[in-house]
Design a protein around this motif. Sequence first.
Motif, PDB file in Angstrom:
ATOM      1  N   ASN A 164       5.784  -1.945  -1.779  1.00  0.00           N
ATOM      2  CA  ASN A 164       6.046  -0.962  -2.818  1.00  0.00           C
ATOM      3  C   ASN A 164       4.717  -0.419  -3.327  1.00  0.00           C
ATOM      4  OD1 ASN A 164       8.776  -1.259  -2.665  1.00  0.00           O
ATOM      5  ND2 ASN A 164       8.998  -2.515  -4.499  1.00  0.00           N
ATOM      6  N   GLN A 165       4.662   0.869  -3.576  1.00  0.00           N
ATOM      7  CA  GLN A 165       3.391   1.477  -3.977  1.00  0.00           C
ATOM      8  C   GLN A 165       3.631   2.777  -4.718  1.00  0.00           C
ATOM      9  OE1 GLN A 165       1.600   3.251  -0.043  1.00  0.00           O
ATOM     10  NE2 GLN A 165       2.902   1.512   0.500  1.00  0.00           N
ATOM     11  N   THR A 166       2.656   3.121  -5.533  1.00  0.00           N
ATOM     12  CA  THR A 166       2.651   4.408  -6.233  1.00  0.00           C
ATOM     13  C   THR A 166       1.313   5.063  -5.968  1.00  0.00           C
ATOM     14  OG1 THR A 166       4.085   3.532  -7.978  1.00  0.00           O
ATOM     15  CG2 THR A 166       2.898   5.569  -8.445  1.00  0.00           C
ATOM     16  N   ASN A 167       1.340   6.208  -5.305  1.00  0.00           N
ATOM     17  CA  ASN A 167       0.102   6.905  -4.942  1.00  0.00           C
ATOM     18  C   ASN A 167       0.044   8.269  -5.615  1.00  0.00           C
ATOM     19  OD1 ASN A 167      -0.698   4.833  -3.040  1.00  0.00           O
ATOM     20  ND2 ASN A 167       0.880   5.627  -1.674  1.00  0.00           N
ATOM     21  N   ALA A 168      -1.180   8.688  -5.957  1.00  0.00           N
ATOM     22  CA  ALA A 168      -1.366  10.012  -6.558  1.00  0.00           C
ATOM     23  C   ALA A 168      -0.824  11.086  -5.619  1.00  0.00           C
ATOM     24  CB  ALA A 168      -2.845  10.244  -6.858  1.00  0.00           C
ATOM     25  N   ASP A 169      -1.112  10.936  -4.328  1.00  0.00           N
ATOM     26  CA  ASP A 169      -0.536  11.804  -3.304  1.00  0.00           C
ATOM     27  C   ASP A 169       0.773  11.165  -2.867  1.00  0.00           C
ATOM     28  OD1 ASP A 169       0.221  13.204  -1.080  1.00  0.00           O
ATOM     29  OD2 ASP A 169      -1.673  13.018  -0.016  1.00  0.00           O
ATOM     30  N   LYS A 170       1.893  11.771  -3.221  1.00  0.00           N
ATOM     31  CA  LYS A 170       3.196  11.155  -2.999  1.00  0.00           C
ATOM     32  C   LYS A 170       3.578  11.047  -1.523  1.00  0.00           C
ATOM     33  CE  LYS A 170       5.091  12.233  -7.523  1.00  0.00           C
ATOM     34  NZ  LYS A 170       6.201  12.863  -8.285  1.00  0.00           N
ATOM     35  N   LEU A 171       2.847  11.742  -0.660  1.00  0.00           N
ATOM     36  CA  LEU A 171       3.127  11.613   0.774  1.00  0.00           C
ATOM     37  C   LEU A 171       2.301  10.513   1.426  1.00  0.00           C
ATOM     38  CD1 LEU A 171       3.409  15.318   2.046  1.00  0.00           C
ATOM     39  CD2 LEU A 171       5.253  13.711   1.516  1.00  0.00           C
ATOM     40  N   ALA A 172       1.209  10.114   0.799  1.00  0.00           N
ATOM     41  CA  ALA A 172       0.323   9.100   1.374  1.00  0.00           C
ATOM     42  C   ALA A 172       1.011   7.734   1.363  1.00  0.00           C
ATOM     43  CB  ALA A 172      -0.975   9.031   0.586  1.00  0.00           C
ATOM     44  N   VAL A 173       0.744   6.939   2.382  1.00  0.00           N
ATOM     45  CA  VAL A 173       1.352   5.610   2.494  1.00  0.00           C
ATOM     46  C   VAL A 173       0.282   4.603   2.905  1.00  0.00           C
ATOM     47  CG1 VAL A 173       3.204   4.233   3.503  1.00  0.00           C
ATOM     48  CG2 VAL A 173       3.473   6.706   3.332  1.00  0.00           C
TER      49      VAL A 173
END
Length: 385
Positions: A164-173
């Motif tokens: 699970n993660q939250t990234n500033a760039d919502k497409l980045a994984v």
Amino acid sequence: MKAVHFGAGNIGRGFIGLLLHQSGYKTCFVDVNEEIVDMLNDKQQYTIKLADPSGEELLVENVHAINSIKNPELVVEEIANADIVTAAVGANILPLIAGLIAKGLKKRLTQANKELTIIACENMIGGSSFLKEKVYAELTDEEKGLFDTYFSFPNAAVDRIVPNQTNADKLAVTVEPFFEWVVDESEIKGTTPQVQGVTFVQDLEPFIERKLFTVNTGHAVVAYFGYLAGIRNMYEALENTEIRETIELVLQETGRYLTAAYSFDEQAHAAYVQKIIGRFANPYISDDTTRVGRSPMRKLQNTDRLVRPAIQYVEMFGDIPEYLTKGIAAALHYDFKEDAEANEIQEMIKQKGIQFTIEKTTSINPGTELFDMILQQYENLSIER
């Protein structure tokens, strides 16, 4: 080459989408998340970051997306012209995409008699077979015969930790470096699709059980003992000497079964086990024990990662696996208040007692040695807590 992939979530983008891109496919993601679909169409690319000291970033290009609720006819068109179709949507969602896949394949037959492989990349046994069953429910007998001639639904085993993660760039994984995607080639009609990183085998069952009884079993056991020790993060749980020793012993038991059942090389399997434990201990992956341990009712079923290997072990050796039963007992003690299944188990224990709960959740018969050992291990953990 064109690929259609159902599921534009972290697994879809960070695992399957990456390998499709690296294999030269132009990928169409199909999803219902309007924001992600719009971003994929706007940028037509995204980044993957490896969770290791290098922090290497990989660029995935030549992608676009379709909202399957708003534009189902476009999905049908993409399937009709695809070179491969894959899915990573979760087992419960597979029936919901079956209708669109059926329509796409029907349209394909009106355009050309061209084979196609459809692979469900799910954390379940027989995912593609299950999807095929739901697709075939949409067909006439005549259509089923044509589908049998041209379309393949080979089963697969997939493995990659995408926390699970939250990234500033919502497409980045962010994903772990390790991955495994094994496909049953014996079920493919026509040419085997060329996908970099896929291992094609003639018998999938050994690889499915190896993954289920090593990765899934190990992950769950670390989560439950970590939770009981008050540890929130998976990699921190592996820093606990007692938990580390326990998981080693659990996977020795599953390894004894796997090497006997499928003739895996013992040294190679031991190395595989250490690699798996090392993955769980990766400090670059922040994963909660409560996320990994969620839904204990499902994990305690007699077809799943804890009880199934214990039953197989007893059947093969006539012995009781001491540490697998301890892992089952730890799952029965899992009482995370925000987990509905954990609450259900704890309420069952309170109202009906632990013996009723063991039988109900695991389907193991009372009076058997395996049942008695689980009960004993549960009581031992009760004293320790």
